[in-house]
Scaffold this motif. Structure first.
Motif, PDB file in Angstrom:
ATOM      1  N   ALA A   1       0.802  -1.229   0.000  1.00  0.00           N
ATOM      2  CA  ALA A   1       0.000   0.000   0.000  1.00  0.00           C
ATOM      3  C   ALA A   1       0.835   1.279   0.000  1.00  0.00           C
ATOM      4  O   ALA A   1       0.521   2.231  -0.719  1.00  0.00           O
ATOM      5  CB  ALA A   1      -0.948   0.003   1.196  1.00  0.00           C
ATOM      6  N   HIS A   2       1.857   1.328   0.846  1.00  0.00           N
ATOM      7  CA  HIS A   2       2.517   2.616   1.113  1.00  0.00           C
ATOM      8  C   HIS A   2       4.019   2.547   0.867  1.00  0.00           C
ATOM      9  O   HIS A   2       4.635   1.499   1.136  1.00  0.00           O
ATOM     10  CB  HIS A   2       2.326   3.022   2.590  1.00  0.00           C
ATOM     11  N   PRO A   3       4.620   3.670   0.452  1.00  0.00           N
ATOM     12  CA  PRO A   3       6.067   3.756   0.528  1.00  0.00           C
ATOM     13  C   PRO A   3       6.470   3.452   1.982  1.00  0.00           C
ATOM     14  O   PRO A   3       5.843   3.993   2.896  1.00  0.00           O
ATOM     15  CB  PRO A   3       6.360   5.219   0.179  1.00  0.00           C
ATOM     16  N   ASP A   4       7.390   2.637   2.186  1.00  0.00           N
ATOM     17  CA  ASP A   4       7.961   2.087   3.440  1.00  0.00           C
ATOM     18  C   ASP A   4       7.395   0.706   3.805  1.00  0.00           C
ATOM     19  O   ASP A   4       8.012  -0.021   4.570  1.00  0.00           O
ATOM     20  CB  ASP A   4       7.957   3.019   4.656  1.00  0.00           C
ATOM     21  N   ASP A   5       6.235   0.315   3.242  1.00  0.00           N
ATOM     22  CA  ASP A   5       5.707  -1.025   3.543  1.00  0.00           C
ATOM     23  C   ASP A   5       6.681  -2.137   3.119  1.00  0.00           C
ATOM     24  O   ASP A   5       6.880  -3.087   3.895  1.00  0.00           O
ATOM     25  CB  ASP A   5       4.349  -1.270   2.864  1.00  0.00           C
ATOM     26  N   PRO A   6       7.283  -2.073   1.922  1.00  0.00           N
ATOM     27  CA  PRO A   6       8.173  -3.196   1.559  1.00  0.00           C
ATOM     28  C   PRO A   6       9.300  -3.371   2.569  1.00  0.00           C
ATOM     29  O   PRO A   6       9.630  -4.500   2.953  1.00  0.00           O
ATOM     30  CB  PRO A   6       8.732  -2.789   0.188  1.00  0.00           C
TER      31      PRO A   6
ATOM     32  N   ASP B   1      -5.668   0.439   4.490  1.00  0.00           N
ATOM     33  CA  ASP B   1      -5.056   0.299   3.151  1.00  0.00           C
ATOM     34  C   ASP B   1      -4.328  -1.037   3.007  1.00  0.00           C
ATOM     35  O   ASP B   1      -4.279  -1.601   1.911  1.00  0.00           O
ATOM     36  CB  ASP B   1      -4.044   1.421   2.879  1.00  0.00           C
ATOM     37  N   HIS B   2      -3.712  -1.516   4.092  1.00  0.00           N
ATOM     38  CA  HIS B   2      -3.010  -2.802   4.000  1.00  0.00           C
ATOM     39  C   HIS B   2      -4.012  -3.912   3.691  1.00  0.00           C
ATOM     40  O   HIS B   2      -3.771  -4.784   2.856  1.00  0.00           O
ATOM     41  CB  HIS B   2      -2.275  -3.133   5.302  1.00  0.00           C
ATOM     42  N   ARG B   3      -5.144  -3.851   4.389  1.00  0.00           N
ATOM     43  CA  ARG B   3      -6.148  -4.900   4.161  1.00  0.00           C
ATOM     44  C   ARG B   3      -6.727  -4.787   2.752  1.00  0.00           C
ATOM     45  O   ARG B   3      -6.938  -5.786   2.069  1.00  0.00           O
ATOM     46  CB  ARG B   3      -7.253  -4.786   5.214  1.00  0.00           C
TER      47      ARG B   3
HETATM   48 ZN   LIG Z   1       1.630   0.922   5.353  1.00  0.00          ZN
END
Ligand SMILES: [Zn+2]
Length: 247
Positions: free
Chosen positions: A26-31, A142-144
């Motif tokens: 979902a977001h920059p930094d999630d990976p 957003d993750h879900r």
């Molecule tokens: Zn995130």
């Protein structure tokens, strides 16, 4: 220990050839937070890892002096720099607004488009079933939403020409992903030893300066995530996934 068990311990992925690995989160930094050490482990042995970030992360700041647009641009830069630390240079930003993702047909179509374009062997996403974790946290909506939309795109839309015929008209042939690795899950069935990559993960996280607060405090928190059998001299770290082998 039986030799098969020993092999699985040393080589849990069991990949005998070069893999194209697509990480959709979902977001920059999630990976980096979810599976940065695994990504480093994979690129180090020559697999290609690509990212697709669905939102811009444009609500991820308490500072009222920065606009969403400025934050979006800053987070693109931070994400590119963090990815580079892990050996990833190819990133797509879909730039949906942060926080408002829903796993609807439009999102499923756009993720199907990405899967058919990149044609990965392995797809990494996160678990849409994780509502609570760590006993005191609510998983970000957003993750879900991303996890749900990605799984719905993998099967059956990406591999079936009758889904989203407009994609076929644009030359995007169906593609069946061989494996899905689901991070952020409460039901892991594969544990990767990423002890050798843990410091690289922390270094990559430093690049998300707008998100992490005081870097040394973050590093200390991350180093505390070692396995219970660790000793101060020999810490051990894992990242875990639920792995689906589809084809
Ligand atoms: Zn995130």
């Amino acid at each position: 220990m039986a030799s098969r068990e020993r092999k699985e311990l040393l080589d849990p992925e069991g990949w005998e050839s070069h893999q194209r690995i697509l990480v959709i989160l979902a977001h920059p930094d999630d990976p980096e937070f979810f599976c940065g050490a695994s990504i480093s482990r994979w690129t180090a042995v020559g697999h290609d890892v690509m990212y697709c970030l669905v939102t811009c992360g444009d609500k991820g700041a308490p500072d009222r002096s920065i606009s969403s647009q400025q934050l979006c641009s800053l987070r693109h830069t931070e994400q590119r720099n963090a990815a580079r630390v892990l050996g990833v240079t190819e990133i797509q930003f879909l730039d949906y607004p942060d926080g408002y993702l829903v796993p609807d047909l439009n999102l499923r179509r756009e993720i199907t488009r990405v899967i058919r374009s990149v044609r990965p062997d392995v797809l990494v996403t996160c678990d849409p079933q994780t509502l609570f974790f760590l006993g005191n946290r609510i998983n970000h909506p957003d993750h879900r939403a991303v996890g749900q939309a990605v799984l719905d795109a993998v099967f059956p839309a990406a591999g079936n020409h009758l889904y989203f015929p407009e994609l076929l008209e644009q030359g995007l042939e169906p593609h069946t992903v061989r494996e899905v690795w689901v991070s952020g899950t409460l039901q892991p069935d594969i544990h990767l030893d990423v002890t050798n990559q843990w410091e690289t993960k922390i270094t990559a996280l430093y690049e998300h300066a707008s998100q992490i607060g005081e870097p040394q405090a973050l590093a200390e928190r991350m180093r505390q995530r070692c396995k219970p059998e660790s000793t101060p001299e020999a810490p051990r770290y894992e990242e875990v996934f639920r792995r689906l082998i589809l084809a």
